[in-house]
Design an enzyme around this catalytic site. Structure first.
Site, PDB file in Angstrom:
ATOM      1  N   SER A 202     -37.200  14.432  35.767  1.00  0.00           N
ATOM      2  CA  SER A 202     -37.314  15.084  37.052  1.00  0.00           C
ATOM      3  C   SER A 202     -38.722  14.913  37.622  1.00  0.00           C
ATOM      4  O   SER A 202     -39.199  13.792  37.789  1.00  0.00           O
ATOM      5  CB  SER A 202     -36.914  16.557  36.909  1.00  0.00           C
ATOM      6  OG  SER A 202     -36.599  17.132  38.144  1.00  0.00           O
ATOM      7  N   ASP A 308     -25.914  13.037  39.710  1.00  0.00           N
ATOM      8  CA  ASP A 308     -27.067  13.911  39.902  1.00  0.00           C
ATOM      9  C   ASP A 308     -27.169  14.253  41.389  1.00  0.00           C
ATOM     10  O   ASP A 308     -27.469  13.400  42.218  1.00  0.00           O
ATOM     11  CB  ASP A 308     -28.340  13.198  39.429  1.00  0.00           C
ATOM     12  CG  ASP A 308     -29.544  14.123  39.365  1.00  0.00           C
ATOM     13  OD1 ASP A 308     -29.523  15.182  40.021  1.00  0.00           O
ATOM     14  OD2 ASP A 308     -30.508  13.786  38.658  1.00  0.00           O
ATOM     15  N   HIS A 339     -27.946  16.273  36.542  1.00  0.00           N
ATOM     16  CA  HIS A 339     -29.388  16.230  36.256  1.00  0.00           C
ATOM     17  C   HIS A 339     -29.615  16.647  34.803  1.00  0.00           C
ATOM     18  O   HIS A 339     -30.058  17.765  34.518  1.00  0.00           O
ATOM     19  CB  HIS A 339     -30.098  17.172  37.230  1.00  0.00           C
ATOM     20  CG  HIS A 339     -31.559  16.925  37.402  1.00  0.00           C
ATOM     21  ND1 HIS A 339     -32.074  15.715  37.803  1.00  0.00           N
ATOM     22  CD2 HIS A 339     -32.625  17.746  37.235  1.00  0.00           C
ATOM     23  CE1 HIS A 339     -33.393  15.810  37.891  1.00  0.00           C
ATOM     24  NE2 HIS A 339     -33.755  17.024  37.547  1.00  0.00           N
TER      25      HIS A 339
END
Length: 661
Positions: A202, A308, A339
């Site tokens: 991320s 995602d 994610h």
């Protein structure tokens, strides 16, 4: 696709065979291993319990908080004691993050912990436990403005990237480090050979992309997991806002309390220079790494969930394509999760692969990982196959055309252009989204236009990035468009719309590395969470029709006049099995995934001037054969992925305002 050769930068040196062998024995662990008969793999031969733990504050050279002093970022380090005692220098694995204090890392949200004297006790995740005994140092860097660092968070800008780049420079003897946040005692990285690999999920992986895009010397590889390649494309797509706030929310979310008190000016810039109308400003230029792919000297191992909906799949696709243009050494894993870190969807294979990757890139071991297939692709829950190249070399873009059907809003999809004057009309309903549209794909509804092939005679694989060019006449001065690709047919998929985004966390634990008090290598196991579905949305894209003339600037639409716009769809790798149908949906606001326009209205599509450019493996011939007339509908079955080999062993998931760890 073929990897173009890169120009090498070296001066020829003539070596005798004996001198070459001596140099290889000194510089290459792989060569030494081969000569001694040892396998070319690092082994856990060093003591984790006795490893050196220390903290260094590295000077970034910036004064983000405007206090008249350059900012220092905290780097917590753990490294094996024995190599330094023997005069050996070692490489570094680094995870630079804003989350070490505010939010935690990994599926169990681990944070850094410290003892009463401020000495680091716990390093989140398993990188330290696993790799330090194998001869690596691990460095966990706090971004400027977070945890124990000075400065301010600027959400992907110069401060964030420099937070990590400065540490790479320090590890290579080019930067200044100190033993405390405010003192003058210098700290040097004499134990490091300078070779650094960055990893992170991320936000962490995003900054790894940014550091690689500076071309900094000493950064050998990055492993960005679910990472952003352009911050504009995190908050907008082609003018359409993806969230109801901008980067100032995320900055406030991760900053330390003391940073919030001193960083008001930076916060205000994030508001002023990122207008909610979706215009591209200089702020976004600074935070777009894609144009700087030509500066990347590090290898890149990309990992991304194709579902995602936080860091959406457009990010990995445009980064991957840019790296391919520059011939960057690269590898990719594509899962069917949202994610999620690969440690939590394919744990044993991931740790083994990551170990071999770092051994190859940082220790120089000739373990063959660079000769293996480029891509690992999850084709069904926990079923993985590999592809020698990604996208496969047989992939070619095909112009697929929508056509009118027997009922309004339900048309055809094929190679033939629609008749002149053919149109479809829909009205933007901001309460409905892609799951509503797909569930009623073959039913006439006022909120979407759907176009569907006949049942496929053969499996049809899409691999890469798609685009949809739309010519639409709006009834209002503002309009947002969504384009989604759907596999219409029954399947069992990872339930990416559930809380775990395709995984469920189990009570059992498995251990990955060595432990000491306060830092365990044991983590809860996970399993695939699945769902049986009648359709799968596998690629999507959005745009503000007001960017028809300039993708960087929105302008008012003229109601009643045609406007033409090309929408970028997320990269994907998906097989539509024989018997299923491929569908394209064009609609307005995708509820929960983009924000609605100021004045939602009705749009009329000119079908003859609307086209989907789709990357099919096998190109035009594959699509023509799969959609030949009269093909019978096949019973549902497990898909074949042509050209692949079996590998070894509510859609709005993120919080309302932005990035999650």
């Amino acid at each position: 696709m073929p990897i173009p050769a890169r120009a090498t930068r070296f001066r020829p040196v003539v070596l005798t065979a004996a001198l070459a062998a001596l140099l290889l024995s000194l510089l290459s662990p792989a060569y030494a291993a081969a000569q001694s008969g040892r396998p070319a793999e690092s082994k856990p031969v060093y003591s984790y319990a006795d490893a050196i733990r220390e903290s260094v504050w590295v000077d970034t050279g910036l004064d983000g908080d405007g206090d008249g002093k350059t900012d220092r970022v905290a780097a917590d380090i753990i490294r094996p004691r024995e190599p330094a005692q023997r005069g050996r220098k070692i490489p570094v694995i680094m995870d630079a993050s804003p989350y070490y204090a505010c939010c935690g890392r990994g599926n169990e949200s681990q944070k850094k912990t410290y003892d009463a004297d401020g000495n680091v006790v716990q390093f989140p995740l398993y990188y330290d436990n696993y790799f330090v005994p194998r001869g690596y140092a691990f460095v966990a860097v706090d971004f400027a403005g977070t945890n124990r660092s000075d400065g301010c968070v600027d959400v992907g800008g110069r401060s964030d990237v420099t937070s990590a780049k400065a540490v790479v420079d320090w590890l290579n003897g080019r930067g200044r480090g100190y033993t405390s946040r405010t003192g003058d005692e210098r700290a040097k990285a004499g134990w490091s050979n300078g070779d650094t690999g960055m990893i992170g999920k991320s936000y962490d992986g995003t900054v790894a992309n940014g550091v690689a895009a500076t071309g900094v010397e000493g950064l050998k590889t990055i492993v960005p997991i679910g990472a952003i390649s352009s911050w504009y494309d995190y908050y907008f797509q082609q003018g359409a806002p993806l969230y109801d706030s901008g980067p100032e929310w995320l900055s406030d979310y991760v900053e330390s309390p003391e940073a919030r008190a001193r960083c008001g000016a930076v916060q205000q810039r994030l508001i002023d220079e990122a207008p909610r109308n979706g215009d591209w400003t200089r702020l976004w230029d600074e935070r777009n790494h894609v144009p700087d792919a030509d500066k990347v000297e590090a290898s890149v191992f990309v990992v991304h969930g194709q579902q995602d909906l936080n860091v959406r799949a457009k990010h990995f696709g445009q980064w991957w394509d840019a790296l391919a243009e520059e011939g960057v050494e690269r590898k990719i894993w594509l899962s069917q999760t949202g994610h999620v870190d690969p440690f939590d969807f394919r744990r044993a294979d991931w740790v083994r692969t990551l170990h071999r990757w770092f051994d190859h890139e940082l220790l120089g071991y000739d373990n063959g990982i660079d000769d293996e297939p480029m891509a690992d692709i999850e084709t069904a829950p926990d079923q993985w196959q590999t592809s020698r190249h990604w996208p496969p070399r047989a992939t070619d873009t095909v112009a697929v055309k929508p056509g009118p059907g027997a009922q309004a809003g339900v048309g055809t999809l094929g190679l033939k252009s629609a008749p002149r004057g053919a149109t479809e009309t829909f009205t933007d309903d901001p309460s409905r989204g892609e799951t509503d549209w797909a569930a009623q794909l073959t039913t006439s509804t006022p909120d979407k236009a759907g176009f569907v092939t006949a049942p496929l005679a053969k499996d049809l694989r899409i691999s890469g990035s798609s685009q949809v060019t739309v010519t639409a006449t709006p009834s209002t001065p503002t309009a947002h468009l969504s384009a989604v690709l759907v596999d219409l047919g029954p399947a069992t998929i990872r339930d990416f719309a559930a809380a775990g985004e395709g995984i469920v966390t189990l009570p059992e634990r498995s251990c990955w590395g060595e432990s000491r008090e306060g830092d365990s290598p044991c983590f809860k196991e996970t399993a695939a969470k699945t769902a049986d579905v009648d359709y799968t949305v596998f690629s999507r894209g959005w745009a503000d029709l007001g960017t028809f003339a300039d993708p960087r600037t929105e302008r008012p639409l003229t109601p009643g006049r045609q406007h033409t716009l090309t929408i970028d769809l997320a990269s994907s790798d998906h097989v539509i099995p024989a018997g299923h149908r491929l569908a394209l949906i064009v609609a307005g606001t995708d509820a929960g995934l983009i924000e609605p326009p100021a004045t939602p209205g009705t749009l009329t599509l000119d079908l003859r001037r609307t086209t989907a450019e789709l990357p099919f493996v096998g190109g035009w011939r594959a699509f023509a054969e799969a959609t030949r007339p009269g093909a019978p509908a096949a019973a549902p079955r497990e898909s074949r992925y042509e050209g692949l080999t079996q590998a070894p062993e509510a859609h709005r998931l993120p919080p309302e305002k932005g990035l999650i760890p």
